[in-house]
Design a protein around this motif. Structure first.
Motif, mmCIF file in Angstrom:
data_model
loop_
_atom_site.group_PDB
_atom_site.id
_atom_site.type_symbol
_atom_site.label_atom_id
_atom_site.label_comp_id
_atom_site.label_asym_id
_atom_site.label_seq_id
_atom_site.Cartn_x
_atom_site.Cartn_y
_atom_site.Cartn_z
ATOM 1 N N UNK A 104 36.854 32.271 50.053
ATOM 2 C CA UNK A 104 37.903 32.061 49.127
ATOM 3 C C UNK A 104 37.779 32.753 47.777
ATOM 4 N N UNK A 105 36.849 32.743 47.068
ATOM 5 C CA UNK A 105 36.379 33.032 46.328
ATOM 6 C C UNK A 105 36.080 35.357 45.982
ATOM 7 N N UNK A 106 36.432 35.506 47.341
ATOM 8 C CA UNK A 106 35.218 36.243 48.152
ATOM 9 C C UNK A 106 36.620 37.115 48.296
ATOM 10 N N UNK A 160 46.860 32.883 41.027
ATOM 11 C CA UNK A 160 46.180 34.066 41.572
ATOM 12 C C UNK A 160 47.187 34.645 42.798
ATOM 13 N N UNK A 161 47.867 33.537 43.440
ATOM 14 C CA UNK A 161 48.393 34.207 44.846
ATOM 15 C C UNK A 161 50.236 35.249 44.044
ATOM 16 N N UNK A 162 50.223 34.996 43.203
ATOM 17 C CA UNK A 162 51.363 35.343 41.695
ATOM 18 C C UNK A 162 50.498 37.218 41.512
ATOM 19 N N UNK A 163 49.389 37.204 41.007
ATOM 20 C CA UNK A 163 49.236 38.087 40.679
ATOM 21 C C UNK A 163 48.715 38.743 41.540
ATOM 22 N N UNK A 198 49.569 42.865 50.030
ATOM 23 C CA UNK A 198 49.398 42.502 51.011
ATOM 24 C C UNK A 198 47.749 41.816 51.437
ATOM 25 N N UNK A 199 47.329 41.481 50.198
ATOM 26 C CA UNK A 199 46.080 40.894 50.630
ATOM 27 C C UNK A 199 46.482 39.649 51.249
ATOM 28 N N UNK A 200 45.532 38.713 52.488
ATOM 29 C CA UNK A 200 46.094 38.019 52.539
ATOM 30 C C UNK A 200 45.450 36.588 52.360
ATOM 31 N N UNK A 201 45.595 35.561 51.713
ATOM 32 C CA UNK A 201 45.305 34.606 51.044
ATOM 33 C C UNK A 201 45.216 33.172 51.544
ATOM 34 N N UNK A 202 44.896 32.901 52.799
ATOM 35 C CA UNK A 202 45.214 31.945 54.093
ATOM 36 C C UNK A 202 45.317 30.169 53.468
ATOM 37 N N UNK A 232 42.042 40.240 43.506
ATOM 38 C CA UNK A 232 42.889 40.254 42.339
ATOM 39 C C UNK A 232 41.905 40.806 41.134
ATOM 40 N N UNK A 233 40.892 40.198 40.510
ATOM 41 C CA UNK A 233 40.429 40.730 39.461
ATOM 42 C C UNK A 233 39.860 42.108 39.337
#
Length: 380
Positions: A301-303, A357-360, A367-371, A309-310
């Motif tokens: 999740x972090x990586x 984080x999801x909103x950013x 397009x970044x997957x954040x499952x 995003x950061x």
């Protein structure tokens, strides 16, 4: 309840919990040793919770507050024991309300708070009659603060005053100020007073970062050595003290993102995984970090879902450095930080720590997957 006969305290603190003991209280005590503190602290007990009452009684005993700092510094185990002696007076918000009001009319220069997750909820039982002299204490903290500031406006409108909340709310000073001003308007307070709230009171935005995982009985705390209190720079800001852990910054958001999206998000994801995998009720953060079934999805999740995003926000290198030290903090062998405690108000914490984080990502890394983050947000 007085701790000792002393000069009036310029710092008024709402809350008796272990975090404030190992954060504001300890900073002020350490700073006072070199003459770098405004003065002592008057603590206001806000509830009738038995544990809070025991803490208040112990604080009033005048023996000081034991603080144990345990952790890894550059990979080396350390333990430091301190006695914090910053508290000068203990008052109860209900039974000593007139005394609290009197303190704010006079010597108080900084008001600090950490009232918990429900602390800023307004109450329909509060209303304009509570502004009158001798009235009972309001139920909600914003209404209590409104009454106190109204007293200050009447008694010493030119005296400098900073309100410095420690609650984990983005732009906490601004948000609290809006709540108080909104309450003042709802109570139809005089326009000059509302203008004073908007232009004279310094509503300080700040971020606190220290894991205080264990309370000592009847008072005191066990915390990690790491500590940060980042405060947004602004004109007329007053600090309770000068301390190496206090950083006044023009860019508070950078500090806030690192802490919220790595440490706090990490805690909440571990709590989510702890619930999902039905791990033992007493499991700690350290034990979870040593459990591959929980550690691996947290690391991914972090990586995969947070660091990109950061990085898009220009904080990639800072985030990697922060995450490196954070792993040591979470693996601290001396802290018993229970996931059951972290999981309190879990849905609210997920909305506060994961959803941004999801909103950013939607705006900055389309397009970044954040499952993992999205799955956690879907569960109750």
């Amino acid at each position: 309840m007085s701790v000792e006969t002393a000069a009036p305290s310029p710092i008024l603190q709402f809350g008796t919990g272990r975090f404030l003991q190992a954060h504001v209280g300890l900073f002020v005590s350490e700073a006072a040793e070199s003459g770098a503190a405004l003065g002592g602290i008057t603590v206001v007990q806000s509830t009738d919770d038995p544990a809070s009452t025991r803490r208040a009684q112990a604080l009033a005993g005048g023996e000081g507050v034991p603080i144990v700092l345990r952790g890894l510094v550059a990979g080396v185990p350390v333990e430091t024991r301190r006695i914090s002696r910053s508290v000068r007076e203990i008052l109860h918000a209900a039974s000593d309300w007139n005394a609290v009001r009197e303190r704010v009319r006079g010597p108080v220069r900084v008001i600090v708070s950490n009232t918990g997750d429900d602390g800023w909820t307004l109450s329909l039982r509060d209303g304009p009659p509570l502004l009158a002299a001798g009235a009972a204490a309001p139920q909600s903290f914003p209404a209590r603060l409104l009454v106190l500031l109204h007293d200050r406006w009447q008694a010493a409108p030119e005296a400098e005053l900073t309100v410095l909340p420690c609650e984990l709310v983005s732009r906490n000073g601004s948000v609290l100020g809006d709540l108080v001003v909104g309450q003042a308007r709802a109570w139809q307070c005089p326009a000059p007073f509302i203008d004073w709230l908007l232009t004279h009171v310094v509503w300080a935005n700040s971020l606190v970062d220290r894991i205080v995982a264990q309370a000592l009985e009847p008072v005191g705390a066990v915390a990690e050595p790491y500590a940060l209190w980042a405060i947004q720079a602004q004109p007329r800001l007053q600090l309770p003290c000068r301390h190496p852990a206090i950083v006044v910054t023009d860019d508070l958001a950078r500090h806030e993102r690192l802490k919220l999206f790595l440490l706090n998000l990490g805690h909440t994801m571990l709590a989510e995984l702890w619930r999902l995998f039905e791990r033992p009720a007493g499991m700690t953060v350290r034990q979870a970090m040593e459990d591959g079934a929980l550690r691996e999805p947290l690391e991914r999740t972090w990586l995969d879902e947070v660091l990109p995003v950061l990085d898009a926000l220009g904080q990639g290198d800072e985030a990697i450095a922060y995450l490196g030290s954070l792993r040591d903090r979470l693996l601290n062998p001396f802290l018993e930080h229970r996931l059951a405690d972290i999981a309190q108000h879990h849905a609210r914490k997920k909305a506060r720590r994961l959803l941004p984080v999801v909103e950013l990502a939607r705006r900055h890394t389309p397009g970044l997957a954040q499952p993992r983050l999205r799955a956690a947000l879907r569960t109750p």
